[in-house]
Design a protein around this motif. Structure first.
Motif, short mmCIF file in Angstrom:
data_model
loop_
_atom_site.label_atom_id
_atom_site.label_comp_id
_atom_site.label_asym_id
_atom_site.label_seq_id
_atom_site.Cartn_x
_atom_site.Cartn_y
_atom_site.Cartn_z
N ALA A 57 -7.60 9.35 -50.93
CA ALA A 57 -8.50 10.48 -50.63
C ALA A 57 -8.94 11.17 -51.91
CB ALA A 57 -7.80 11.47 -49.70
N ASN A 58 -7.98 11.43 -52.82
CA ASN A 58 -8.33 12.06 -54.08
C ASN A 58 -9.29 11.20 -54.89
OD1 ASN A 58 -6.98 14.48 -53.86
ND2 ASN A 58 -5.06 13.67 -54.67
N GLY A 59 -9.06 9.88 -54.86
CA GLY A 59 -9.96 8.97 -55.58
C GLY A 59 -11.37 8.99 -55.02
N ARG A 60 -11.45 9.07 -53.68
CA ARG A 60 -12.78 9.08 -53.06
C ARG A 60 -13.52 10.39 -53.31
NH1 ARG A 60 -10.84 6.13 -47.45
NH2 ARG A 60 -10.99 4.00 -48.22
N ILE A 61 -12.77 11.50 -53.36
CA ILE A 61 -13.41 12.78 -53.68
C ILE A 61 -13.94 12.75 -55.11
CG2 ILE A 61 -12.94 15.22 -54.05
CD1 ILE A 61 -10.98 15.08 -51.71
N THR A 62 -13.14 12.19 -56.03
CA THR A 62 -13.61 12.06 -57.41
C THR A 62 -14.85 11.18 -57.48
OG1 THR A 62 -11.35 12.30 -58.21
CG2 THR A 62 -12.94 11.31 -59.72
N SER A 63 -14.87 10.08 -56.70
CA SER A 63 -16.03 9.20 -56.67
C SER A 63 -17.26 9.93 -56.16
CB SER A 63 -15.74 7.99 -55.78
OG SER A 63 -16.88 7.18 -55.63
N LEU A 64 -17.05 10.82 -55.17
CA LEU A 64 -18.17 11.59 -54.62
C LEU A 64 -18.76 12.49 -55.68
CD1 LEU A 64 -19.46 11.96 -51.76
CD2 LEU A 64 -17.96 13.93 -51.47
N GLU A 65 -17.90 13.16 -56.47
CA GLU A 65 -18.39 14.03 -57.52
C GLU A 65 -19.10 13.23 -58.62
OE1 GLU A 65 -14.87 16.03 -58.68
OE2 GLU A 65 -14.99 17.56 -57.09
N GLU A 66 -18.57 12.05 -58.93
CA GLU A 66 -19.21 11.22 -59.96
C GLU A 66 -20.60 10.77 -59.51
OE1 GLU A 66 -16.44 8.11 -60.59
OE2 GLU A 66 -15.15 9.28 -61.95
N GLN A 67 -20.72 10.39 -58.22
CA GLN A 67 -22.04 9.99 -57.70
C GLN A 67 -23.01 11.16 -57.74
OE1 GLN A 67 -22.53 7.57 -54.26
NE2 GLN A 67 -20.43 6.84 -54.32
N LEU A 68 -22.50 12.37 -57.44
CA LEU A 68 -23.35 13.55 -57.47
C LEU A 68 -23.91 13.76 -58.87
CD1 LEU A 68 -24.44 16.13 -56.15
CD2 LEU A 68 -22.27 17.22 -56.67
N ASN A 69 -23.06 13.67 -59.89
CA ASN A 69 -23.52 13.84 -61.28
C ASN A 69 -24.49 12.73 -61.68
OD1 ASN A 69 -21.94 16.13 -61.59
ND2 ASN A 69 -20.16 14.97 -62.30
N SER A 70 -24.19 11.50 -61.23
CA SER A 70 -25.06 10.37 -61.57
C SER A 70 -26.45 10.53 -60.97
CB SER A 70 -24.42 9.07 -61.08
OG SER A 70 -25.29 7.98 -61.29
N GLN A 77 -34.15 11.86 -65.06
CA GLN A 77 -34.87 10.78 -65.73
C GLN A 77 -36.18 10.46 -65.03
OE1 GLN A 77 -32.13 7.54 -65.91
NE2 GLN A 77 -30.92 8.39 -67.60
N LEU A 78 -36.13 10.42 -63.69
CA LEU A 78 -37.35 10.14 -62.93
C LEU A 78 -38.38 11.24 -63.12
CD1 LEU A 78 -35.71 8.83 -59.61
CD2 LEU A 78 -36.94 7.46 -61.32
N GLN A 79 -37.91 12.49 -63.14
CA GLN A 79 -38.83 13.60 -63.34
C GLN A 79 -39.48 13.54 -64.71
OE1 GLN A 79 -39.38 16.14 -60.84
NE2 GLN A 79 -41.15 16.32 -62.17
N ASP A 80 -38.68 13.17 -65.73
CA ASP A 80 -39.24 13.04 -67.09
C ASP A 80 -40.27 11.92 -67.14
OD1 ASP A 80 -37.60 15.07 -67.91
OD2 ASP A 80 -36.06 13.76 -68.78
#
Length: 288
Positions: A57-70, A77-80
């Motif tokens: 669960a902790n790993g998946r929450i971390t993955s969720l935050e990483e995807q959010l930042n990505s 980048q798309l806006q630029d």
């Protein structure tokens, strides 16, 4: 002569009866111990499974935050790129329409992730506030409530729940556990792990081999009170013990030992709620 023969016979009979009673008691005690040992092994297995699920669960929450930042970085980048297209006639071949669609899809997914995280944080805050408001000032001395990484931890002092060296829940703990049970029942989408912890002083009692046994038995006692006395769904409950190996204070002082002797009620969102969001990431085939 008859009297002399009768007295030894009676003595032998008394010895045989005494021996039979002792043997029966021994067998009963051995059967109780074997059953207790089997239950403890089963609880340890369930606890290890919960530990693994909790780590996932902790790993998946971390993955969720990483995807959010990505996704945020990707949107920038798309806006630029879009801005360059609009400001430079030399890039007129770029498909601006597809670029706009990608930006919109990315922004929508970002908003979904933000909403999910905000909802989880808000529910945990409401849960914590509701619990602390329901506890009296006296109860708050023995109950500590925290939210760490999206998980609610309710830590209960052992002197409030049990007698020294015992794993049976005392009557005085009922009022506090009833309030915690109500919160658990109100938040039916959360799973609950009851975790026993001890200090490093060895236990010396019959049928309790060590602090592993004591911590697991204490967790099991709280689970059964929540289930039997306050009708918490047992499918949501897991009991486990960590013995003396998860200290939060120094065992070299009486105060540190007292802090380490605790039972934690850990309330965490169910994993499938996060997996549903992670699996709904926007498709990146628009440019093909």
């Amino acid at each position: 002569m008859k009297l002399q023969l009768t007295i030894p016979a009676l003595f032998i009979a008394a010895v045989m009866v005494s021996s039979c009673v002792s043997s029966k008691k021994y067998k009963d005690l051995q059967a109780s111990y074997d059953k207790l040992d089997s239950n403890t092994r089963e609880m340890r297995g369930k606890y290890l499974l919960t530990e693994r699920n909790f780590a996932v669960a902790n790993g998946r929450i971390t993955s969720l935050e990483e995807q959010l930042n990505s996704e945020r970085a990707n949107a920038k980048q798309l806006q630029d790129a879009l801005s360059k297209c609009l400001n430079s006639s030399s890039q007129g071949n770029v498909n601006i329409s597809k670029l706009v669609d990608e930006i919109n899809a990315s922004n929508k997914y970002i908003q979904q992730l933000v909403n999910a995280k905000n909802k989880s944080d808000s529910l945990n805050m409401v849960l914590t506030n509701n619990l602390t408001r329901s506890l009296s000032q006296q109860e708050m001395k023995d109950v500590d409530v925290k939210v760490l990484k999206g998980v609610v931890y309710i830590s209960l002092a052992d002197n409030m729940l049990y007698k020294s060296g015992s794993y049976e829940v005392n009557d005085q703990a009922g009022q506090t556990l009833s309030k915690i049970a109500k919160i658990i029942k109100d938040y039916s989408n959360y799973d609950v792990l009851i975790e026993g912890n001890t200090d490093n002083v060895p236990i010396s009692q019959k049928n309790i081999r060590n602090n592993w046994d004591l911590s697991a038995l204490r967790a099991s006692s709280v689970v059964q009170v929540l289930q039997n006395n306050y009708q918490v769904d047992p499918k949501r409950l897991t009991a486990g013990g960590r013995g003396e190996y998860n200290p939060i204070a120094d065992n070299s002082t009486p105060s540190g030992k007292a802090q380490n002797r605790r039972t934690q009620i850990i309330i965490t969102p169910k994993l499938d709620q996060f997996m549903d969001l992670i699996n709904k990431a926007p498709e990146k085939d628009a440019q093909k």
